[in-house]
Motif scaffolding. Structure first.
Motif, PDB file in Angstrom:
ATOM      1  N   VAL A 102       0.857  -1.189   0.000  1.00  0.00           N
ATOM      2  CA  VAL A 102       0.000   0.000   0.000  1.00  0.00           C
ATOM      3  C   VAL A 102       0.894   1.240   0.000  1.00  0.00           C
ATOM      4  O   VAL A 102       1.877   1.298   0.743  1.00  0.00           O
ATOM      5  N   ASP A 103       0.556   2.212  -0.862  1.00  0.00           N
ATOM      6  CA  ASP A 103       1.358   3.434  -0.933  1.00  0.00           C
ATOM      7  C   ASP A 103       0.808   4.552  -0.054  1.00  0.00           C
ATOM      8  O   ASP A 103       1.569   5.335   0.513  1.00  0.00           O
ATOM      9  N   SER A 104      -0.513   4.660   0.014  1.00  0.00           N
ATOM     10  CA  SER A 104      -1.092   5.698   0.866  1.00  0.00           C
ATOM     11  C   SER A 104      -2.453   5.255   1.375  1.00  0.00           C
ATOM     12  O   SER A 104      -3.089   4.358   0.807  1.00  0.00           O
ATOM     13  N   ILE A 105      -2.858   5.882   2.475  1.00  0.00           N
ATOM     14  CA  ILE A 105      -4.114   5.526   3.148  1.00  0.00           C
ATOM     15  C   ILE A 105      -4.899   6.807   3.397  1.00  0.00           C
ATOM     16  O   ILE A 105      -4.330   7.821   3.801  1.00  0.00           O
ATOM     17  N   ILE A 106      -6.200   6.755   3.148  1.00  0.00           N
ATOM     18  CA  ILE A 106      -7.074   7.886   3.420  1.00  0.00           C
ATOM     19  C   ILE A 106      -8.112   7.421   4.441  1.00  0.00           C
ATOM     20  O   ILE A 106      -8.763   6.398   4.233  1.00  0.00           O
ATOM     21  N   LEU A 107      -8.230   8.163   5.535  1.00  0.00           N
ATOM     22  CA  LEU A 107      -9.175   7.754   6.575  1.00  0.00           C
ATOM     23  C   LEU A 107     -10.468   8.568   6.473  1.00  0.00           C
ATOM     24  O   LEU A 107     -10.437   9.768   6.210  1.00  0.00           O
ATOM     25  N   THR A 108     -11.572   7.889   6.671  1.00  0.00           N
ATOM     26  CA  THR A 108     -12.886   8.511   6.555  1.00  0.00           C
ATOM     27  C   THR A 108     -13.370   9.106   7.871  1.00  0.00           C
ATOM     28  O   THR A 108     -13.998  10.156   7.901  1.00  0.00           O
ATOM     29  N   HIS A 109     -13.079   8.418   8.978  1.00  0.00           N
ATOM     30  CA  HIS A 109     -13.505   8.864  10.303  1.00  0.00           C
ATOM     31  C   HIS A 109     -12.794   8.006  11.334  1.00  0.00           C
ATOM     32  O   HIS A 109     -12.006   7.124  10.974  1.00  0.00           O
ATOM     33  N   ASP A 110     -13.072   8.234  12.616  1.00  0.00           N
ATOM     34  CA  ASP A 110     -12.231   7.613  13.647  1.00  0.00           C
ATOM     35  C   ASP A 110     -12.818   6.365  14.303  1.00  0.00           C
ATOM     36  O   ASP A 110     -12.297   5.909  15.316  1.00  0.00           O
ATOM     37  N   HIS A 111     -13.898   5.810  13.747  1.00  0.00           N
ATOM     38  CA  HIS A 111     -14.477   4.618  14.378  1.00  0.00           C
ATOM     39  C   HIS A 111     -13.589   3.382  14.155  1.00  0.00           C
ATOM     40  O   HIS A 111     -12.819   3.323  13.199  1.00  0.00           O
ATOM     41  N   ALA A 112     -13.767   2.392  15.047  1.00  0.00           N
ATOM     42  CA  ALA A 112     -12.925   1.193  15.017  1.00  0.00           C
ATOM     43  C   ALA A 112     -12.989   0.475  13.668  1.00  0.00           C
ATOM     44  O   ALA A 112     -11.982  -0.042  13.191  1.00  0.00           O
ATOM     45  N   ASP A 113     -14.167   0.460  13.049  1.00  0.00           N
ATOM     46  CA  ASP A 113     -14.297  -0.254  11.769  1.00  0.00           C
ATOM     47  C   ASP A 113     -13.679   0.514  10.604  1.00  0.00           C
ATOM     48  O   ASP A 113     -13.757   0.058   9.451  1.00  0.00           O
ATOM     49  N   ALA A 114     -13.062   1.657  10.897  1.00  0.00           N
ATOM     50  CA  ALA A 114     -12.424   2.453   9.842  1.00  0.00           C
ATOM     51  C   ALA A 114     -10.951   2.738  10.106  1.00  0.00           C
ATOM     52  O   ALA A 114     -10.244   3.176   9.202  1.00  0.00           O
ATOM     53  N   VAL A 115     -10.489   2.508  11.335  1.00  0.00           N
ATOM     54  CA  VAL A 115      -9.087   2.847  11.653  1.00  0.00           C
ATOM     55  C   VAL A 115      -8.289   1.751  12.371  1.00  0.00           C
ATOM     56  O   VAL A 115      -7.060   1.791  12.380  1.00  0.00           O
ATOM     57  N   LEU A 116      -8.963   0.781  12.998  1.00  0.00           N
ATOM     58  CA  LEU A 116      -8.228  -0.125  13.889  1.00  0.00           C
ATOM     59  C   LEU A 116      -7.205  -1.007  13.167  1.00  0.00           C
ATOM     60  O   LEU A 116      -6.254  -1.492  13.770  1.00  0.00           O
ATOM     61  N   GLY A 117      -7.383  -1.182  11.856  1.00  0.00           N
ATOM     62  CA  GLY A 117      -6.425  -1.952  11.077  1.00  0.00           C
ATOM     63  C   GLY A 117      -5.073  -1.272  10.925  1.00  0.00           C
ATOM     64  O   GLY A 117      -4.129  -1.882  10.401  1.00  0.00           O
ATOM     65  N   LEU A 118      -4.945  -0.027  11.375  1.00  0.00           N
ATOM     66  CA  LEU A 118      -3.636   0.636  11.337  1.00  0.00           C
ATOM     67  C   LEU A 118      -2.573  -0.215  12.029  1.00  0.00           C
ATOM     68  O   LEU A 118      -1.403  -0.188  11.644  1.00  0.00           O
ATOM     69  N   VAL A 119      -2.985  -1.003  13.031  1.00  0.00           N
ATOM     70  CA  VAL A 119      -2.010  -1.832  13.745  1.00  0.00           C
ATOM     71  C   VAL A 119      -1.427  -2.930  12.855  1.00  0.00           C
ATOM     72  O   VAL A 119      -0.398  -3.501  13.199  1.00  0.00           O
ATOM     73  N   ASP A 120      -2.070  -3.213  11.725  1.00  0.00           N
ATOM     74  CA  ASP A 120      -1.548  -4.256  10.836  1.00  0.00           C
ATOM     75  C   ASP A 120      -0.991  -3.719   9.524  1.00  0.00           C
ATOM     76  O   ASP A 120      -0.611  -4.502   8.639  1.00  0.00           O
ATOM     77  N   VAL A 121      -0.910  -2.407   9.379  1.00  0.00           N
ATOM     78  CA  VAL A 121      -0.449  -1.826   8.114  1.00  0.00           C
ATOM     79  C   VAL A 121       1.015  -2.149   7.833  1.00  0.00           C
ATOM     80  O   VAL A 121       1.438  -2.216   6.685  1.00  0.00           O
ATOM     81  N   TRP A 122       1.785  -2.394   8.876  1.00  0.00           N
ATOM     82  CA  TRP A 122       3.214  -2.670   8.671  1.00  0.00           C
ATOM     83  C   TRP A 122       3.455  -3.858   7.736  1.00  0.00           C
ATOM     84  O   TRP A 122       4.462  -3.903   7.043  1.00  0.00           O
ATOM     85  N   VAL A 123       2.518  -4.789   7.660  1.00  0.00           N
ATOM     86  CA  VAL A 123       2.742  -5.946   6.773  1.00  0.00           C
ATOM     87  C   VAL A 123       2.556  -5.604   5.295  1.00  0.00           C
ATOM     88  O   VAL A 123       2.961  -6.375   4.430  1.00  0.00           O
ATOM     89  N   VAL A 124       1.933  -4.470   4.990  1.00  0.00           N
ATOM     90  CA  VAL A 124       1.750  -4.098   3.579  1.00  0.00           C
ATOM     91  C   VAL A 124       2.623  -2.907   3.186  1.00  0.00           C
ATOM     92  O   VAL A 124       2.393  -2.261   2.163  1.00  0.00           O
TER      93      VAL A 124
END
Lengths: 235, 235
Positions: A102-124
């Motif tokens: 993944v080259d870039s990420i755009i966040l829509t809002h701060d709920h868990a179903d929209a941001v919590l995967g940040l903890v796994d972004v390191w694998v991509v």
């Protein structure tokens, strides 16, 4: 070789991968399986019995991956929203579509179903040299979402990572909830589309695309008049 | 009917379900699949090709479910650690072992691979009447972990939930990192086993069981002398 030509054309085209179109709890709903009703819910039962590419009932958190191809051969992968089920989405769809990173990420809002995967972004991330500034993943988000993420995950915003940290190296850019303040992510322009997600809470959709205009709204209870006008004028 | 007797005996017995025995990033490692080495990693490749009950290579975050049977017919389900992959673990193992719900949760430490699944605990509550005090899930954790969870998820500790909130109704109990301070969770006694998880960070293991004594240590880099003495004396 017409087949080869078609494949080459597809490889040189942009595309959209809907990584998830499910609700915040995702489907199957575990309650349908561990506390089944009579008769049992067929949607959730089927969700466990079919492989991903033939299974419309296994629906992860709402998320869109834009495979943006420009100059005919350069692909950039832009992710909108990275929710609780991001790991599953990578295993199901990144592997299937051969998305390497993944080259870039755009966040829509701060709920868990929209941001919590940040903890796994390191694998991509594109490289294992995660302390190299060039390999940072750009993240675009409002100041409100930034404050929320920083409170939940202080280690994302501290400057120094320790060797071996399983933490993505992220480069944060603040955007505004304003249809008149477009921004550029991995070479592609996005217009923020503020909408109500329940009264009293603003969520962002995004308008993008050159050949075809796409308005992507993931969580919306009411469309604001100024947002509707903006989409109508430019699509 | 010896078969019936055996089934009845099994149904009336306690058991341990290892919901996960993987690392913090879990297996398969998505990097092995989307940025494959040459030759490719066979463990991670196989992890996507076999069903859960025949697949030792799909390993979620470390977590133990204790199916505690007492008085021969009453089952209580006690969960130790609830990590990032909890939803997957419910779909894989709760369904397979017919586990209907969770009665109490014990947290080992505050890392994402041990607590982030709290956001999905609401699906394994015993009742949909989630505002009923009797249906709260008891959570046992140190004050250090409590402070961390409260900072990340303030909505877990506020008293009033709105109708339809997809949030578990949790009842928090503070425990101490002390082998001399046992506590009782869903009728079963647990002795905290403080161990080092990297120097400078204490993680809890637990000693439990009546007929058989079990010491469960999920994340440990060094066992403290007082903890070793405690386990040796009572096992």
């Amino acid at each position: 070789d017409p087949t080869g030509d078609a494949l080459a054309a597809a490889a040189a085209a942009s595309s959209l991968v809907f990584l998830g179109t499910g609700c915040s709890g995702a489907l199957p709903d575990a309650r349908c399986l561990i506390q089944p009703s009579a008769p049992p819910c067929t949607v959730c039962s089927q969700a466990l019995s079919l492989p991903p590419d033939r299974n419309p009932n296994y629906r992860c958190n709402t998320s869109l991956l834009i495979d943006y191809c420009h100059d005919n051969d350069t692909h950039k992968y832009i992710l909108i929203a990275v929710g609780k089920t991001f790991r599953e989405q990578v295993l199901r769809w990144f592997v299937h579509h051969k998305v390497p990173s993944v080259d870039s990420i755009i966040l829509t809002h701060d709920h868990a179903d929209a941001v919590l995967g940040l903890v796994d972004v390191w694998v991509v991330q594109s490289s294992n040299h995660r302390n190299d500034v060039d390999d940072q993943v750009a993240v675009f988000l409002t100041q409100f979402t930034m404050d929320s993420v920083a409170a939940r995950f202080p280690y994302f915003v501290k400057r120094e990572l320790e060797e071996g940290d399983e933490t993505a190296r992220l480069d944060w850019t603040i955007i505004e909830s304003d249809v008149n303040k477009p921004f550029v992510s991995s070479g592609l322009e996005f217009v923020p589309l503020p909408v109500m997600h329940g009264e009293g809470y603003v969520c962002l959709g995004f308008l993008f695309g050159r050949k075809a205009r796409v308005a992507y709204l993931s969580d919306v209870s009411r469309i604001l008049p100024r947002t509707e006008i903006s989409v109508t004028k430019t699509c």
